[in-house]
Design an enzyme around this catalytic site. Structure first.
Site, PDB file in Angstrom:
ATOM      1  N   CYS A 138      51.772 -56.351  14.294  1.00 54.24           N
ATOM      2  CA  CYS A 138      51.056 -55.687  13.506  1.00 54.24           C
ATOM      3  C   CYS A 138      50.637 -54.312  14.000  1.00 54.24           C
ATOM      4  CB  CYS A 138      49.934 -56.384  12.981  1.00 54.24           C
ATOM      5  SG  CYS A 138      48.623 -55.620  11.970  1.00 54.24           S
TER       6      CYS A 138
ATOM      7  N   CYS B 198      37.928 -55.450  13.125  1.00 50.31           N
ATOM      8  CA  CYS B 198      36.660 -54.896  12.986  1.00 50.31           C
ATOM      9  C   CYS B 198      35.775 -55.266  11.635  1.00 50.31           C
ATOM     10  CB  CYS B 198      36.134 -53.707  13.692  1.00 50.31           C
ATOM     11  SG  CYS B 198      37.107 -53.103  15.195  1.00 50.31           S
TER      12      CYS B 198
ATOM     13  N   CYS C 261      50.259 -55.165   2.082  1.00 51.10           N
ATOM     14  CA  CYS C 261      51.045 -54.947   3.317  1.00 51.10           C
ATOM     15  C   CYS C 261      51.477 -56.540   3.597  1.00 51.10           C
ATOM     16  CB  CYS C 261      50.180 -54.615   4.497  1.00 51.10           C
ATOM     17  SG  CYS C 261      51.138 -54.459   6.052  1.00 51.10           S
TER      18      CYS C 261
ATOM     19  N   CYS D 251      54.157 -57.783   8.823  1.00 49.99           N
ATOM     20  CA  CYS D 251      54.157 -58.917   9.718  1.00 49.99           C
ATOM     21  C   CYS D 251      55.161 -60.178   9.426  1.00 49.99           C
ATOM     22  CB  CYS D 251      53.117 -59.250  10.476  1.00 49.99           C
ATOM     23  SG  CYS D 251      52.003 -59.875   9.135  1.00 49.99           S
TER      24      CYS D 251
ATOM     25  N   ASP E 228      46.453 -72.241   8.645  1.00 51.20           N
ATOM     26  CA  ASP E 228      46.627 -71.043   7.750  1.00 51.20           C
ATOM     27  C   ASP E 228      47.872 -70.185   8.489  1.00 51.20           C
ATOM     28  OD1 ASP E 228      45.200 -69.613  10.027  1.00 51.20           O
ATOM     29  OD2 ASP E 228      43.611 -70.712   9.437  1.00 51.20           O
TER      30      ASP E 228
END
Ligand code: SF4
Length: 500
Positions: A405, A9, A456, A459, A369
């Protein structure tokens, strides 16, 4: 990748101390960040009382003749807004409507409005806690959970700082928040790991304080970026600027690495660099890391938008022509999330036009990407093959995604991730490419300008920055590898006890 992966978001908030209407800033702050969430949008302004507008879909265009209506419905010198994409709560229409942010919650003594970007990992435990105090609580989404948690703290302590401290202490996950108190003060805070971005800025005359997920939200309103909210920090707008308070010590900073490769707008700034500069470095890294493949390439093409900057970097590094032979159909804006899985391919097919004249018979280096499920990349590769490409070698800026995630990106299970089951060579075979070449983890980290311990990378490394997420990931992986079927978002299904 075309914007198919569900983002988290975006939030925006502003307070005008000259007491002019703040709605235009909120509106443009959200419009500029609509890439972070397309399912719904909402505004809350404060003018002695809270005023609310929430709706499904993109932030709408406001026609000149409607402007006064909007200003009348959303008066006030302070406001917040949210754009959302579901990573918690249901996805049927009723649930989507219930989950539209910002949230407004009240008890007899306290009232608070809040917009949230992130995801709560100890969701189940928190729901139980909230239901003790609010027996009629029906869970809509994580923003509501956090809003009610904050409200409980306000009921007890009457202090915003101690209520936010309780949230930071008791809630595990990613949360970048913009809110308004019942006294009409704008505030913002960020989880102690700082997983999602959040920044603050001012108007030139310092009369307007604003908070935004990305710096583009400030740019569009002519506001100047000042600082990033620190992990564990609370900021409250005042006539003298933001009052900053470090409530909880940041033990391990962990900004989402995927923001750099995919989510953030290229013209947003993270740290000292624009995202597009970082993506150019990703492309240069790929050129350095795969010389034996690029030396045979005739042309580079990018998948429009998120891969253009990396393609430019690869072109600079290798000297290979970057052929703008893939173009987006500009007004085909349907998002793949509204389609059934079997329809996903046809949407990609409609969105991208590949021009054959300069591709025919060539070895093509395609810059992308990321590869999440693999289906959209496969469609692109097949399209290139149909146009006569001799070789298709893929260069992927985000390393192989091997795990879910827990922090606000909707990749919730191992089973949906092609990289959790297959290595690069196998993926190439599955999607019909000659090779798949991922940027190295070291290259990605170096280009961000941060160190590995400040990001982070859960993943892609299976090392998550928060303890319950790590436990869930380990357990999920064990079950997945043992052949158990995953039932959905584990953070919504599991209690802490069942994980341990
Ligand atoms: S797990 Fe991946 S997508 Fe999720 S916050 Fe970490 S780096 Fe970002």
């Amino acid at each position: 990748m075309l914007k198919l992966l569900k983002e988290a978001c975006g939030v925006f908030g502003a307070q005008d101390f000259k007491r002019d209407s703040v709605f235009p800033y909120i509106y443009w702050g959200l419009r500029s960040q609509n890439h972070r969430g397309h399912q719904s949008h909402g505004f809350i302004t404060f003018d002695r009382e809270f005023n609310l507008h929430r709706e499904l879909g993109l932030v709408p265009k406001i026609e000149r003749e409607d402007l006064q209506n909007w200003l009348t419905r959303l008066p006030g010198h302070v406001g917040i807004g949210s754009i959302r994409y579901t990573t918690s709560g249901g996805t049927d229409e009723e649930s989507l409507i219930k989950g539209i942010q910002p949230f407004l919650a009240e008890t007899d003594n306290a009232k608070i409005a809040m917009a949230f970007n992130g995801n709560i990992v100890n969701n189940s435990q928190l729901k139980r806690e909230i239901r003790v105090e609010f027996p009629d609580f029906t869970y809509a989404c994580d923003a509501e959970l956090l809003c009610r948690k904050l409200l409980l703290g306000l009921e007890e302590s009457r202090s915003l700082a101690s209520s936010v401290t309780a949230c930071m202490r008791d809630v595990e996950g990613a949360f970048s928040v913009a809110g308004i108190t019942q006294r009409g003060e704008l505030f913002a805070f960020r989880d102690p790991c700082g997983i999602r971005p959040l920044c603050c800025g001012y108007s030139e005359d310092k009369n307007i304080c604003a908070v935004s997920s990305e710096t583009v939200g400030l740019d569009i309103g002519g506001l100047e970026f000042d600082f990033e909210v620190e992990p564990g920090e609370l900021v409250v707008a005042s006539e003298n600027g933001f009052k900053r308070e470090q409530l909880v010590k940041c033990e391990s900073r962990a900004l989402c690495g995927f923001e750099f490769a995919y989510f953030a707008r290229p013209d947003s700034r993270i740290g000292d660099r624009y995202v597009y500069e970082i993506r150019e470095d990703f492309g240069r890294n790929l050129g350095k890391e795969y010389t034996e493949i690029t030396e045979d390439a005739d042309i580079i093409i990018s998948i429009p938008q998120t891969s253009n900057d990396a393609a430019y970097g690869l072109h600079e590094e290798t000297g290979i022509r970057w052929e703008r032979a893939s173009r987006r159909h500009r007004y085909v804006t349907e998002r793949a999330f509204i389609l059934l899985p079997r329809e996903r391919h046809s949407t990609i097919d409609k969105k991208i036009n590949i021009l054959d004249r300069r591709l025919h018979g060539k070895n093509i280096a395609v810059v992308e990407d990321s590869i999440v499920r693999g289906d959209t990349t496969k469609t692109i590769v097949q399209k290139l093959r149909r146009k006569g490409a001799k070789r298709v070698d893929l260069f992927i800026t985000f390393p192989r995604i091997i795990g879910p995630c827990f922090y606000g990106i909707d990749m919730a299970t191992y089973g949906e991730l092609i990289g959790s089951k297959h290595n690069a060579q196998e993926i190439a075979e599955i999607i019909d490419a000659d090779t798949v070449n991922y940027q190295s983890l070291e290259g990605l980290v170096r280009a961000t300008g941060l160190t590995r311990d400040k990001l982070c990378l859960g993943c892609i490394t299976s090392e998550y920055p928060t303890p319950l997420a790590q436990k869930m990931a380990n357990k999920m992986k064990e079950r997945f590898e043992g052949g158990h079927k995953e039932r959905g978002r584990i953070y919504e299904l599991a209690s802490e006890q069942t994980i341990s």
